[in-house]
Design an enzyme around this catalytic site. Structure first.
Site, PDB file in Angstrom:
ATOM      1  CG  ASP A 148      60.776  75.066 -81.814  1.00  0.00           C
ATOM      2  OD1 ASP A 148      60.019  74.707 -80.901  1.00  0.00           O
ATOM      3  OD2 ASP A 148      61.991  75.310 -81.635  1.00  0.00           O
ATOM      4  CG  MET A 162      62.562  71.430 -82.891  1.00  0.00           C
ATOM      5  SD  MET A 162      63.894  71.394 -81.666  1.00  0.00           S
ATOM      6  CE  MET A 162      62.938  71.521 -80.170  1.00  0.00           C
ATOM      7  NE  ARG A 184      71.682  77.875 -77.852  1.00  0.00           N
ATOM      8  CZ  ARG A 184      70.880  76.940 -77.342  1.00  0.00           C
ATOM      9  NH1 ARG A 184      69.688  77.290 -76.886  1.00  0.00           N
ATOM     10  NH2 ARG A 184      71.240  75.688 -77.314  1.00  0.00           N
ATOM     11  CD  GLU A 199      62.745  77.883 -69.620  1.00  0.00           C
ATOM     12  OE1 GLU A 199      62.403  77.464 -70.739  1.00  0.00           O
ATOM     13  OE2 GLU A 199      63.924  78.184 -69.340  1.00  0.00           O
ATOM     14  CG  ASP A 200      61.353  73.816 -69.845  1.00  0.00           C
ATOM     15  OD1 ASP A 200      60.416  74.638 -69.826  1.00  0.00           O
ATOM     16  OD2 ASP A 200      62.023  73.573 -70.862  1.00  0.00           O
ATOM     17  CG  ASP A 224      59.040  75.768 -76.691  1.00  0.00           C
ATOM     18  OD1 ASP A 224      58.681  76.703 -75.947  1.00  0.00           O
ATOM     19  OD2 ASP A 224      59.931  74.952 -76.378  1.00  0.00           O
ATOM     20  CD1 TRP A 233      67.222  77.236 -74.960  1.00  0.00           C
ATOM     21  CD2 TRP A 233      68.872  76.408 -73.713  1.00  0.00           C
ATOM     22  NE1 TRP A 233      67.139  75.874 -75.021  1.00  0.00           N
ATOM     23  CE2 TRP A 233      68.148  75.345 -74.266  1.00  0.00           C
ATOM     24  CE3 TRP A 233      69.978  76.142 -72.881  1.00  0.00           C
ATOM     25  CZ2 TRP A 233      68.481  74.013 -74.029  1.00  0.00           C
ATOM     26  CZ3 TRP A 233      70.305  74.814 -72.640  1.00  0.00           C
ATOM     27  CH2 TRP A 233      69.566  73.767 -73.207  1.00  0.00           C
ATOM     28  CG  HIS A 255      65.369  76.843 -84.582  1.00  0.00           C
ATOM     29  ND1 HIS A 255      65.940  77.503 -83.514  1.00  0.00           N
ATOM     30  CD2 HIS A 255      64.391  76.059 -84.056  1.00  0.00           C
ATOM     31  CE1 HIS A 255      65.336  77.140 -82.396  1.00  0.00           C
ATOM     32  NE2 HIS A 255      64.399  76.267 -82.696  1.00  0.00           N
TER      33      HIS A 255
END
Length: 365
Positions: A216, A306, A311, A279-280, A214, A276, A309
């Site tokens: 971030d 991280m 979404r 998938e992980d 990712d 969101w 931020h």
């Protein structure tokens, strides 16, 4: 008087019966040559010792010359002037050591100041166009493609490039940075973008390891090497977002590394997770169903920060994620690399990374 000894004469006496009286100390001088004789004797002894030592070292030196000396004497090396870089070895075919001797350990990571990419370029002169780097003094142990799913995160990308390029170079990796940008306004599809990055990176180079990150997340310790292991590797194990601990044991999100063989064995990642989440866990299930385990660094080395931020728009939580996760075993062979469909809209090679903009389709398609 008659019979008295003459003055200055030694009286006669029968042989063997006459005793010479001891001479009083200091009354008789040493012979003139006695001191010279002692000095000569000492000099002869010294010369013999000196000759013996010279002869011994001569024989030892001849033996070394005959046998050959594999390493030069320190005196034979030309002294380096202060500030002069050490000469590079002529043979760069040697493998880079593992771990890299360039690592420094814990890092200070903060996001309070803005990043100037032009300055980042100047500070990383060995990074080639497109974000490619290869060690100059040794052969990297792995060829690593770093895949970043992306959309509208330019400021985050600047921080990522600022921190990661120096880290990856100290880790002595042969690496390339691929930012896979989802074009259009459809719902974000992280896993599909990762599949696309895998396919597109292999078109350019024979990478054998893939790190999916990712944009971030920044590692806080360069000993957390972005490379592949015998088992799939979860790298972001200790995130500040979760209080520097795993949210749950099956968590495989954030940053992970899989070899080319491992990725192909699970048919890549799922293509049908829009929005969101989910998938992980699907990826974790795929690994387990194929008999693989998860390797992780310890919680200290695996720390990362991280960039906080809100979404993103068009990345709302996927309401179907729990149902899909429950059926991974049935869908993994028909949803992945073998069913991947997309269109490359644009490929841009910037000094620090390669950006590939793609059309991933829509949930309805």
């Amino acid at each position: 008087p008659a019979g008295a000894p003459r003055r200055g004469c030694v009286p006669r006496c029968p042989p063997g019966r006459c005793e010479v009286p001891p001479t009083p100390r200091g009354t008789m001088k040493e012979l003139p040559g006695a001191s010279l004789q002692k000095a000569c004797r000492l000099l002869v002894v010294f010369c013999v010792l000196h000759f013996s030592a010279v002869f011994f070292y001569y024989l030892a030196g001849s033996t070394r010359s005959f046998l050959g000396n594999p390493e030069p004497s320190p005196r034979a090396l030309a002294p380096l002037r202060r500030g002069t870089p050490a000469p590079r070895p002529a043979n760069v075919s040697k493998r880079c050591p593992d771990p890299s001797p360039l690592l420094v350990g814990p890092l200070r990571v903060e996001f309070s100041q803005t990043v100037n990419l032009k300055k980042v370029e100047e500070e990383n002169p060995n990074v080639r166009k497109g974000g490619r780097y290869t060690p100059k003094d040794c052969t990297a142990l792995q060829k690593v493609a770093i895949i970043i799913p992306f959309r509208n995160r330019d400021e985050h990308l600047k921080y990522w490039l600022y921190y990661l390029h120096p880290i990856l170079q100290r880790q002595q990796l042969d690496y390339g940075i691929y930012v896979i940008n989802q074009g259009g306004e459809e719902t974000f599809n992280r896993a599909k973008l990762l599949n696309i990055g895998f396919v597109e990176a292999l078109k350019e180079y024979d990478f054998n390891c893939f790190v999916f990150s990712d944009v971030d997340l920044i590692p806080m310790d360069d000993r957390n090497t972005y490379k592949c292991y015998d088992q799939p590797r979860h790298l972001s194990v200790s995130m500040d977002k979760f209080g520097f601990r795993l949210p749950y044991n099956q968590y495989f999100g954030g940053v992970s590394a899989l070899s080319k063989e491992q990725f192909e064995k699970i048919n890549g990642f799922p293509n049908n997770y829009w929005g969101w989440g989910g998938e992980d866990d699907d990826i974790y299930n795929r690994l387990v169903f194929k008999g693989m385990g998860i390797s992780r660094p310890d919680a200290t080395i695996g720390k990362c920060r991280m960039i906080h931020h809100s979404r993103d728009n068009k990345n709302e939580p996927n309401p179907q994620r729990f149902n899909k996760i429950a059926h991974t075993k049935e869908t993994m062979n028909s949803d992945g690399l073998n069913t991947l469909s997309y269109t490359v809209l644009n490929t841009e090679r910037f000094p620090l990374y390669t950006k590939i903009t793609v059309d991933v389709g829509s949930p309805k398609s």
